[in-house]
Every structure is written in structure tokens, then in C-alpha cells.
Design a protein around this motif. Structure first.
Motif, mmCIF file in Angstrom:
data_model
loop_
_atom_site.group_PDB
_atom_site.id
_atom_site.type_symbol
_atom_site.label_atom_id
_atom_site.label_comp_id
_atom_site.label_asym_id
_atom_site.label_seq_id
_atom_site.Cartn_x
_atom_site.Cartn_y
_atom_site.Cartn_z
ATOM 1 N N VAL A 124 6.496 -4.122 -0.059
ATOM 2 C CA VAL A 124 5.083 -3.772 -0.154
ATOM 3 C C VAL A 124 4.234 -4.860 0.491
ATOM 4 N N ASN A 125 3.383 -4.460 1.419
ATOM 5 C CA ASN A 125 2.462 -5.380 2.085
ATOM 6 C C ASN A 125 1.040 -4.956 1.721
ATOM 7 N N LEU A 126 0.439 -5.668 0.766
ATOM 8 C CA LEU A 126 -0.888 -5.297 0.300
ATOM 9 C C LEU A 126 -1.945 -5.478 1.378
ATOM 10 N N SER A 127 -1.754 -6.449 2.259
ATOM 11 C CA SER A 127 -2.723 -6.657 3.337
ATOM 12 C C SER A 127 -2.781 -5.441 4.259
ATOM 13 N N GLU A 128 -1.602 -4.878 4.581
ATOM 14 C CA GLU A 128 -1.562 -3.695 5.439
ATOM 15 C C GLU A 128 -2.194 -2.494 4.747
ATOM 16 N N ILE A 129 -1.931 -2.346 3.448
ATOM 17 C CA ILE A 129 -2.527 -1.243 2.693
ATOM 18 C C ILE A 129 -4.044 -1.368 2.687
ATOM 19 N N TYR A 130 -4.538 -2.601 2.535
ATOM 20 C CA TYR A 130 -5.983 -2.820 2.503
ATOM 21 C C TYR A 130 -6.625 -2.432 3.838
ATOM 22 N N VAL A 131 -5.977 -2.786 4.948
ATOM 23 C CA VAL A 131 -6.504 -2.418 6.271
ATOM 24 C C VAL A 131 -6.596 -0.903 6.398
#
Length: 352
Positions: A124-131
Motif C-alpha cells: 500500500v502506497n498512501l502517497s499514490e492513493i492521495y494523488v
């Protein structure tokens, strides 16, 4: 051989003996973190060795302070730092992790668990989800919501976050979506808006993001603001905070009366064009002051009266408002000064 400087800039640091928080100049080297009382000091006030150190982010030890991260040395000494905005914290975390990894012979770090023992998979990459969430077409739509005689602008319900995660196949069900949403909240990508969501974030439940239509949240880098009602039911609109955030960060500012220089957190907004400044050591929502930028002139300068008396030199720029009020500021580096000047010039021409 001198240690390599990886990153440097202003951060707020908690005192090791006293509980006071102060803005300091921080230098990340390949073997440690040095911090100085002033950027121009030759010797650091202290040095934190990174060999065997551990990094905790987000650090939830202080419920009323956001964007805090903790560096724990091999001797179990804790050092707390606070960034002024999300992107700044993420940049420091990335580089400190890299420095620690290099010192430890390239060993990979296991992902830190988020608050309240919520563990996210390594994939899980939260930074990518946020983008993806911020995408204007397929992301979460910011709304204007009313609750208890208040209008919340540029926000959305907690249930919408979970709905979006499921629709985008980031979560298979609501419990899994709630876990991801809570991770985004704990990492500072999402912020609570209103008493209900704030009480959930500070409560003792395992899931701190509330999957409810009346629990409101907003993006950390959005133009969120709240309108309240007066006793005569007239809407009090904070016009200055309507604009979207264009740029933010710490700068040195010269005072108008004493002419001394202090570190201030600046937030640049457009439409209307305002530059607000805050004390970075405090969590006040109200700024110390604001600069209306419509029709202003901003230029790089090489000389500021009384600047050298305070050992302030280089990367200076001046803002002259339409009312002919002069503000003198100092950036940390030439490129940073250039970026601030360009951003302010653009906003001054296009904003109200």
C-alpha cells in the motif's frame, strides 16, 4: 572528510530539557542531523547521530500537533521535529530514511504501523492513493457542506472517502476502506473538519476516521475554510481564506517595529491573493498577519536596512503592497527565493 549535506531547512523542534518548541535550522548529513539556533551559526546547537537510529512518522505523541516525526537514537534518546506542511514532512522523512538505510548497510526498513495499531500491507502506497484522490476528474470532489450553523468549504464526508476507495478498487469492503482512510488521516494527508471528526481523531477507538456522512474532512493542501454565523444570523465569511493554497513554507521575516528577524510560516493563496504568516511553533489557526498581494510589487534585493545587524544576508526579497507597505523576507536558498518571487508575482496578477 566532511559529511555530505543531504537536506537543510527550517523545522520546529521540541527542546530536550524543556517542553518548548522552537524553530531551528536543520541540516541532514549522511551520518546525523545537526540543528542550529540560526541559519548563519557556524557551530550546531546539537547533533543527532543516525547510526542505529529509528524514525517514527507520523508521530502521535502530541495530539494537538500535526506533521510531527520522531528520531530515536541508538541510546533511546527521542528528538521531535514538526514540519510546516505535508510535502515538507514527506521530503524530510524520505531523506532521513535513506541516510539511516545507508548507514545500516542497505538493509530495507519494514513499514511503520500507523496509529492505534492499524497495520497496512507493504504494497500500500498512501502517497499514490492521495494523488489519485486529488485528481480533478476521477478523485474525491470537494464540497460546501453545512452543519450546526457553520459552512465547511472544500471538504467531504468520511463516508465519501470509504466509498471512493471501494469504487477505485483500493479496498474490497468497508472495513478495509476504513483502515486505509484512517491511515491517510494518521499520515496527515486528510485533516478533520468539525467537532465530530476531530473527536474521532482524538478518541480512543481503533479507527479514527469516521465512516459517517456528517463527519467532515479535507485535503491537507486544499483551500479549506469554515464560515460561522453571528448572533443576527449574518454569515461571517473569511474572504482571505477562500483561495487555494499555492505555496507554503518557512521564511525569515523582518518585523515592522523592532526590525528584528524571526522565522515565520507563510501560506500563499490565490483568488483572493493573500500571503498569511504564522508562528510555526504554535498551532494557531489565526495568522499573525496577512499581506494583500493584489497589485503588489515583489523583487529580489541585495540590501535591507538593519539586516546585517541581525546577521541576515543573502536570498532577500521585498514585497511592496498597493498601499506602499514594505515587507522584507529571506529565503533559505537562491532557488527558493526565485520560486517564492515567481509564485507571488503570478498570484498578484491573477488573484483579486
Amino acid at each position: 572528510m566532511e559529511p555530505e549535506r543531504i537536506r537543510e531547512g527550517y523545522l520546529v523542534k521540541k527542546g530536550t530539557l524543556l517542553n518548548s518548541w522552537k524553530a531551528v535550522w536543520v541540516v541532514l548529513c549522511d551520518d546525523g542531523v545537526e540543528f542550529y539556533k540560526k541559519k548563519t551559526d557556524d557551530s550546531p546547537k546539537g547533533m543527532i547521530p543516525l547510526n542505529g537510529a529509528k524514525l517514527t512518522s507520523p508521530c502521535q505523541d502530541f495530539s494537538k500537533r500535526q506533521l510531527v516525526f520522531k528520531v530515536t537514537t541508538a541510546k533511546n534518546q527521542d528528538h521531535y521535529f514538526q514540519a510546516t506542511h505535508l510535502e515538507e514532512r514527506e521530503a524530510w522523512i524520505k531523506d532521513i530514511k535513506r541516510a539511516i538505510t545507508c548507514l545500516q548497510g542497505g538493509r530495507k526498513f519494514a513499514r511503520k504501523s500507523t496509529r492505534k495499531s492499524i497495520r497496512l500491507p507493504d504494497t500500500v502506497n498512501l502517497s499514490e492513493i492521495y494523488v489519485l484522490m486529488r485528481d480533478p476528474d476521477s478523485g474525491i470532489k470537494e464540497m460546501r457542506l453545512e452543519k450546526e450553523k457553520k459552512m465547511y468549504n472544500h471538504c467531504f464526508p468520511g463516508s465519501t472517502v470509504v466509498d471512493w476507495l471501494m469504487a477505485q478498487e483500493k479496498a474490497r469492503n468497508r472495513p478495509e476502506g476504513l483502515m486505509l482512510a484512517t491511515g491517510l488521516l494518521n499520515e496527515g494527508f486528510l485533516q478533520p473538519a468539525g467537532e465530530l471528526s476531530k473527536s474521532g481523531a482524538e478518541g480512543g477507538t481503533e479507527s479514527v476516521l469516521l465512516d459517517q456522512p456528517d463527519a467532515f474532512y479535507y485535503f491537507a493542501d486544499s483551500g479549506f475554510f469554515c464560515e460561522g454565523y453571528s448572533s443576527d444570523e449574518d454569515v461571517l465569511i473569511k474572504e482571505e481564506f477562500r483561495g487555494s493554497i499555492i505555496k507554503q513554507g518557512c521564511l525569515l521575516k523582518q518585523g515592522h517595529r523592532r526590525k528584528n528577524w524571526k522565522v515565520r510560516k507563510f501560506i500563499l493563496r490565490d483568488d483572493p491573493a493573500y500571503l498569511h504568516y504564522f508562528d510555526p511553533t504554535k498551532n494557531d489557526e489565526d495568522p499573525l498577519g496577512s499581506i494583500h498581494l493584489r497589485g503588489c510589487i515583489v523583487t529580489a534585493v541585495e540590501y535591507v536596512p538593519d539586516a546585517k545587524r541581525y546577521d541576515v544576508d543573502g536570498n532577500l526579497f521585498e514585497i511592496i503592497t498597493s498601499d506602499e507597505v514594505h515587507y522584507y523576507l529571506q529565503a533559505a536558498a537562491p532557488d527558493e527565493r526565485k520560486d517564492w518571487i515567481k509564485a507571488i508575482q503570478t498570484v498578484s496578477k491573477t488573484g483579486k
